[in-house]
Design a protein around this motif. Structure first.
Motif, short mmCIF file in Angstrom:
data_model
loop_
_atom_site.label_atom_id
_atom_site.label_comp_id
_atom_site.label_asym_id
_atom_site.label_seq_id
_atom_site.Cartn_x
_atom_site.Cartn_y
_atom_site.Cartn_z
N HIS A 1 0.79 -1.20 -0.02
CA HIS A 1 0.01 -0.12 0.11
C HIS A 1 0.96 1.17 0.14
CE1 HIS A 1 -2.86 -2.79 2.25
NE2 HIS A 1 -3.23 -2.68 1.08
N GLU B 1 -9.38 -4.67 -8.22
CA GLU B 1 -9.54 -5.82 -7.27
C GLU B 1 -10.98 -6.03 -6.85
OE1 GLU B 1 -6.76 -6.48 -4.04
OE2 GLU B 1 -7.98 -8.04 -3.27
N LYS C 1 -14.49 -6.94 -5.35
CA LYS C 1 -14.98 -7.66 -4.15
C LYS C 1 -16.48 -7.01 -3.93
CE LYS C 1 -14.09 -8.11 0.84
NZ LYS C 1 -12.75 -7.64 1.94
N GLU D 1 -9.24 -12.10 -6.70
CA GLU D 1 -8.57 -12.63 -5.46
C GLU D 1 -9.72 -13.99 -5.36
OE1 GLU D 1 -7.71 -10.81 -1.64
OE2 GLU D 1 -9.26 -11.99 -0.58
N HIS E 1 -12.84 -13.16 -3.05
CA HIS E 1 -13.69 -12.33 -3.46
C HIS E 1 -14.66 -12.80 -4.62
CE1 HIS E 1 -11.04 -8.59 -2.42
NE2 HIS E 1 -11.00 -9.63 -1.43
N HIS F 1 -4.80 -12.76 -6.00
CA HIS F 1 -4.67 -12.97 -4.64
C HIS F 1 -5.06 -14.35 -4.38
CE1 HIS F 1 -4.04 -8.52 -3.26
NE2 HIS F 1 -3.00 -9.11 -3.64
N ASP G 1 -14.87 -12.02 4.68
CA ASP G 1 -13.77 -12.21 3.73
C ASP G 1 -12.79 -13.05 4.71
OD1 ASP G 1 -12.01 -12.43 1.85
OD2 ASP G 1 -11.38 -10.23 1.72
N ASP H 1 -2.89 -13.69 -0.49
CA ASP H 1 -3.40 -12.72 0.25
C ASP H 1 -4.09 -13.45 1.58
OD1 ASP H 1 -4.21 -10.52 1.58
OD2 ASP H 1 -5.69 -9.76 -0.21
#
Ligand code: GLO
Ligand code: MG
Length: 345
Positions: free
Chosen positions: A52, A175, A177, A211, A214, A239, A249, A283
């Motif tokens: 990040h 990404e 979700k 991911e 997700h 991920h 999650d 992840d």
């Protein structure tokens, strides 16, 4: 283990070594300093670091402090033989993004989100990273009437365009979700984002990071989502993790819930030549019960399970699979796959 060495490159984020706090209780392990986390990567067989913007430097530092701080982190990574995989602007923790960033109703909050994102692109540039991940955590609503969803869709495209126009080399991946922290997220699935990708200022630099959890939360099969993105030549990040049904999650160890579902993701990545396209990001989160001494076990285990599944994908008899398909013998194929999975040690 793999017959030939796995040619995949692996990454995780510093947040994947965590102190174990959850919404119902405080930390249960000591917080590990950033440099100590970085020192774990090589030992675990990982060579890329997901970052990040504020993992690198605090969000409120000025330009001079930022340049100095970024150089320091870059040096740290290099000293460990590591590279940054991507930068993601962590928009969801600031007071100015309580109502979302790019889709906030407040014009000044939207401006903040865009400026912060541009700064994240600059950080990526300074570190020689050409990939930006947008996880639009708070771009959505708790009640339908709170925002204009049609307007929000356009605002998401504007935000992506802003990145693409700020730098002509950066690639952006969404990404997606469907929920958490929002009740309903805008652009909740890979397919939704793909539709927007083609409407951005540069579709050739807009793709997706998928991911596993997700996709599962959205009710989709992650392997199919990955195959869909590979067909579009837009799968530039994954991920991998696992998820027990439609809950919060969970970011469980890859393959730990549904081995066959994990196998199918690996098989799709193998057939799609993903090893040459992108990095295998994990992840995953340690269980809250995990002791300090085992705080990286979930990372080592996820990578190990991935490697086992690569070996299984490579030893699968594709001719046999084709023959089952030819004969429409999916009962036979079903058993062949399950027995293939059971045969590993
Ligand atoms: C949360 C996401 C989050 C992102 C990370 C990078 O559900 O998976 O961990 O992957 O912030 O954008
Ligand atoms: Mg993720």
């Amino acid at each position: 283990m793999a017959k030939r060495p796995s040619n995949y490159r692996f990454s995780f984020g510093p947040w994947n070594i965590s102190a174990g706090a959850d919404p119902f209780g405080p930390v249960v392990r000591k917080e590990v300093p950033f440099a100590k986390k970085i020192a774990e990567y090589r030992k675990l067989g990982f060579t890329y670091v997901q970052l990040h913007d504020d993992d690198v430097v605090p969000a409120d530092w000025d330009a001079t402090q930022t340049a100095r701080g970024v150089a320091k982190v870059q040096k740290l990574l290099e000293s460990e033989g590591l590279k940054g995989e991507f930068i993601a602007p962590r928009l969801w923790e600031d007071r100015r993004t309580i109502d979302g960033g790019y889709t906030a109703n407040s014009a000044s909050d939207r401006r903040y989100a865009k400026n912060r994102t541009r700064r994240a692109v600059d950080i990526a540039n300074m570190m020689g990273i050409d990939l930006m991940v947008i996880w639009p955590a708070r771009e959505g609503t708790y009640i339908r009437e709170a925002k204009d969803a049609q307007l929000a869709t356009g605002r998401l495209v504007e935000a992506i365009n802003d990145i693409l126009e700020h730098d002509d080399k950066i690639r952006v991946v969404g990404e997606m979700k469907p929920n958490e922290p929002m009740d309903h997220a805008y652009c909740p699935s890979v397919g939704h984002f793909m539709g927007l990708a083609y409407r951005t200022a540069d579709p050739t630099r807009t793709g997706v990071l998928i991911e596993s959890a997700h996709s599962i939360l959205a009710g989709f099969d992650p392997a199919d989502d990955m195959a869909y993105a590979l067909w579009h030549e837009k799968l530039w990040g994954v991920h991998l993790n696992d998820q027990n049904g439609l809950k919060y999650d969970q970011d469980k160890t890859f393959g730990s819930v549904d081995l066959r579902r994990a196998f199918n993701q690996v098989w799709v990545l193998e057939r799609g030549g993903y090893a040459d396209i992108g990095v295998v990001g994990l992840d995953v989160k340690a269980m809250r019960t995990t002791k300090q001494t085992d705080q990286t076990a979930h990372l080592a285990n996820s990578k190990r399970i991935f490697d086992h599944l690569v070996a299984l994908a490579r030893s699968l008899d594709e001719k046999k699979v084709e023959a089952f398909r030819e004969n429409r013998d999916y009962e036979g194929l079903d058993l062949y796959i399950v027995e293939h999975l059971l045969a590993t040690k």
